[in-house]
Design a protein around this motif. Structure first.
Motif, PDB file in Angstrom:
ATOM      1  N   ASP A 195       0.845  -1.200   0.000  1.00 32.11           N
ATOM      2  CA  ASP A 195       0.000   0.000   0.000  1.00 32.11           C
ATOM      3  C   ASP A 195       0.878   1.246   0.000  1.00 32.11           C
ATOM      4  OD1 ASP A 195      -2.059   1.829   0.199  1.00 32.11           O
ATOM      5  OD2 ASP A 195      -2.456   1.424   2.332  1.00 32.11           O
ATOM      6  N   SER A 196       1.521   1.514  -1.123  1.00 25.39           N
ATOM      7  CA  SER A 196       2.486   2.613  -1.208  1.00 25.39           C
ATOM      8  C   SER A 196       1.862   3.953  -0.848  1.00 25.39           C
ATOM      9  CB  SER A 196       3.068   2.677  -2.625  1.00 25.39           C
ATOM     10  OG  SER A 196       3.980   3.741  -2.745  1.00 25.39           O
ATOM     11  N   GLY A 197       0.740   4.270  -1.468  1.00 24.41           N
ATOM     12  CA  GLY A 197       0.099   5.558  -1.207  1.00 24.41           C
ATOM     13  C   GLY A 197      -0.380   5.692   0.219  1.00 24.41           C
ATOM     14  N   GLY A 198      -0.989   4.631   0.744  1.00 27.29           N
ATOM     15  CA  GLY A 198      -1.525   4.682   2.092  1.00 27.29           C
ATOM     16  C   GLY A 198      -0.458   4.835   3.149  1.00 27.29           C
ATOM     17  N   VAL A 199       0.716   4.247   2.920  1.00 27.69           N
ATOM     18  CA  VAL A 199       1.799   4.327   3.902  1.00 27.69           C
ATOM     19  C   VAL A 199       2.598   5.612   3.748  1.00 27.69           C
ATOM     20  CG1 VAL A 199       3.995   3.270   4.608  1.00 27.69           C
ATOM     21  CG2 VAL A 199       1.987   1.829   4.193  1.00 27.69           C
ATOM     22  N   MET A 200       2.852   6.043   2.510  1.00 24.07           N
ATOM     23  CA  MET A 200       3.742   7.179   2.297  1.00 24.07           C
ATOM     24  C   MET A 200       3.067   8.538   2.453  1.00 24.07           C
ATOM     25  SD  MET A 200       6.599   5.743   2.033  1.00 24.07           S
ATOM     26  CE  MET A 200       7.604   7.174   1.652  1.00 24.07           C
ATOM     27  N   GLU A 201       1.796   8.646   2.142  1.00 28.58           N
ATOM     28  CA  GLU A 201       1.141   9.958   2.239  1.00 28.58           C
ATOM     29  C   GLU A 201       1.202  10.536   3.658  1.00 28.58           C
ATOM     30  OE1 GLU A 201      -3.011  12.321   1.070  1.00 28.58           O
ATOM     31  OE2 GLU A 201      -2.848  10.158   0.736  1.00 28.58           O
ATOM     32  N   PRO A 202       0.932   9.757   4.705  1.00 21.93           N
ATOM     33  CA  PRO A 202       1.057  10.328   6.049  1.00 21.93           C
ATOM     34  C   PRO A 202       2.474  10.802   6.365  1.00 21.93           C
ATOM     35  CG  PRO A 202      -0.221   8.304   6.119  1.00 21.93           C
ATOM     36  CD  PRO A 202       0.371   8.388   4.750  1.00 21.93           C
ATOM     37  N   LEU A 203       3.481  10.128   5.825  1.00 22.34           N
ATOM     38  CA  LEU A 203       4.864  10.548   6.053  1.00 22.34           C
ATOM     39  C   LEU A 203       5.161  11.852   5.326  1.00 22.34           C
ATOM     40  CD1 LEU A 203       4.894   7.545   6.958  1.00 22.34           C
ATOM     41  CD2 LEU A 203       7.206   7.381   6.004  1.00 22.34           C
ATOM     42  N   ILE A 204       4.618  11.968   4.108  1.00 14.83           N
ATOM     43  CA  ILE A 204       4.820  13.186   3.321  1.00 14.83           C
ATOM     44  C   ILE A 204       4.176  14.377   4.009  1.00 14.83           C
ATOM     45  CG2 ILE A 204       4.201  14.314   1.134  1.00 14.83           C
ATOM     46  CD1 ILE A 204       4.438  11.522  -0.178  1.00 14.83           C
ATOM     47  N   LYS A 205       3.010  14.156   4.598  1.00 17.22           N
ATOM     48  CA  LYS A 205       2.270  15.250   5.209  1.00 17.22           C
ATOM     49  C   LYS A 205       2.582  15.438   6.691  1.00 17.22           C
ATOM     50  CE  LYS A 205      -1.580  15.223   1.935  1.00 17.22           C
ATOM     51  NZ  LYS A 205      -3.048  15.135   1.746  1.00 17.22           N
TER      52      LYS A 205
END
Length: 486
Positions: free
Chosen positions: A215-225
């Motif tokens: 789940d690339s988007g689900g895991v990385m988006e919180p880190l990006i934001k």
């Protein structure tokens, strides 16, 4: 136990966070598939959001101490990593072939290429400079420093699972940045092994953290934001890159984007056709065509296109297709069924619009995700493969009549990563190279990638440059100190 099984068994399969190997908090795992057979090689930890945040916690915690580490020490870690990769090239290459599919010989080439980023940036670590200047009015001084940007988020693709990681890790380590890296779900093993190797080379805990996930988007988006990471570097498709840039806007995150390509290759009437064919084979068939630098549109002068087409077809026909571990194999499988089906769709679309099939053109029978080397002639401008990245062993040929037409067709794309041209005329070579709208140009050669040169594109092919003397700049902030004199 076979050598293949030994290599798989020796590879870590957990997340690497804060210097420790650990399972995903959920206990979930992700299957890694052999694209040559469709069978599962092993399973790795399938991270969730909590795991990603834990990795970011580790990177943030290690940042201050790592930034204060002497540049020479950082460089020596990279140098040892280079030496370990070189010494273990056979093992690393076989692991890559098993998870990605490319022939072992080509995997060895990628390992050497990846290791060279570590050697290059080991030397750049001690060359981070600054400046000292007298103010124009003479009443003060300007001191300029370059400091690590801070914790970085790195996202890498499946097609070059070691090199794309090393190209980002190398400058980050040299600059004094900590990292959370997420490799592609299809090819996580090379990155996990690289993390193990760099730890052996002396990289401190928390500097490099590896998160594997479906789940690339689900895991990385919180880190990006999240706000604590200060840099995002991504290699992948343009649509995903655009989405990541949008997400990065909330925290005004510094971004580097190496995105899609639609590389034109131009063969002029005065070119040495044998050299042009050799160059085209390199530009088209490296990684089986699964490369953003692959020649996607081949434009050949109408006076030589028949001869060129026959020579290219002969060379493509001689390629041996098979499992990458087999003897003498030149072309392995595509990464998965989705990619194979896309290549088939693009070829079928071109043929339906009048393109002639000189070689190949249909899905191979049997197990695995194979597509045969294919040459198409008379490909119309309306064909999808003139606009969309092929990412497969398909060479589409289109005729042109003059230089202006060739340039116009080459630039008729929203992408601008790399272009290739073949000519003996020096004036034309310089003139066309300057006119082509791309970040890189291969002049009478089919490979442009080199760790010592800046890699990157223009237009929708990306932002920033990786490699070369400018590659470390992406991981450094400039600080200006105004000094008053009494």
């Amino acid at each position: 136990m076979s050598r293949e099984q030994e290599v798989i068994e020796a590879c870590p399969t957990d997340l690497f966070i804060g210097g420790k190997w650990q399972a995903a908090e959920s206990g979930k795992t992700l299957a890694v598939e052999d694209p040559a057979t469709g069978e599962t090689l092993c399973s790795v930890a399938d991270a969730g959001v909590a795991d990603g945040l834990a990795a970011l916690d580790a990177a943030v915690a290690a940042q201050a101490e790592w930034a204060a580490t002497p540049p020479r020490d950082r460089g020596e870690i990279l140098r040892r990593s280079f030496e370990l990769m070189t010494a273990r090239a056979d093992e690393l290459a076989l692991l890559m072939t098993l998870e990605m599919g490319k022939p072992v010989a080509e995997s060895k080439g990628e390992i050497a290429y990846a290791a060279e980023f570590f050697r290059w940036f080991s030397e750049e670590a001690v060359r981070i400079d600054g400046g000292y200047q007298i103010a124009p009015n003479g009443k003060g001084r300007f001191v300029v420093l370059r400091q690590p940007v801070g914790p970085c988020l790195l996202i890498t693709p499946w097609n070059f699972p070691a090199a794309m990681g090393a190209r980002k890790i190398g400058p980050a380590v040299a600059a004094g940045c900590t990292m959370v890296i997420k490799p592609a779900a299809q090819t996580p093993l090379s990155m996990l092994k690289l993390a193990e190797l760099m730890t052996e080379a002396g990289l401190p805990a928390g500097v490099l953290n590896v998160v594997t996930t479906s789940d690339s988007g689900g895991v990385m988006e919180p880190l990006i934001k999240d706000g604590r990471a200060r840099k995002l570097s991504f290699t992948g498709s343009t649509p995903v890159g655009k989405k990541l840039i949008e997400q990065s806007a909330d925290q005004v995150l510094r971004t580097s984007m190496e995105l899609g390509g639609n590389a034109p290759l131009i063969v002029f009437e005065d070119a040495d056709l044998d050299k042009a064919v050799e160059g085209t084979m390199l530009a088209k068939m490296r990684n089986g065509g699964e490369a953003c630098t692959a020649a996607n549109r081949i434009y050949v002068h109408s006076s030589v296109i028949d001869t060129f087409g026959a020579k290219l077809t002969e060379r493509m026909k001689a390629l041996k297709v098979g499992r990458g571990t087999g003897d003498g194999v030149d072309v392995g499988p595509l990464i998965d069924a989705k990619q194979r089906d896309k290549v088939a769709e693009l070829v079928d679309d071109a043929v339906s619009q009048g393109a002639d099939v000189l070689l190949g053109g249909s899905v191979a029978e049997g197990n695995g995700y194979f597509y045969p080397p294919t040459v198409l002639a008379g490909v119309p401008a309306s064909a999808r493969l003139q606009k969309e990245e092929i990412f497969g062993p398909v060479a589409p040929l289109t005729a042109f009549d003059d230089e202006d037409e060739a340039i116009r067709m080459a630039n008729d794309t929203e992408f601008g990563l790399v272009s290739y041209l073949f000519t003996k005329d020096l004036s034309r070579a310089l003139r066309v190279s300057e006119a082509l709208e791309s970040g890189m140009v291969g002049l009478n050669q089919g490979i442009v990638s080199n760790p010592a040169a800046p890699f990157g594109g223009v237009k929708q092919s990306g932002l920033g440059r990786e490699g070369g003397s400018v590659g470390i700049d992406e991981y450094l902030d400039v600080k200006y100190i105004a000094v008053a004199l009494d």
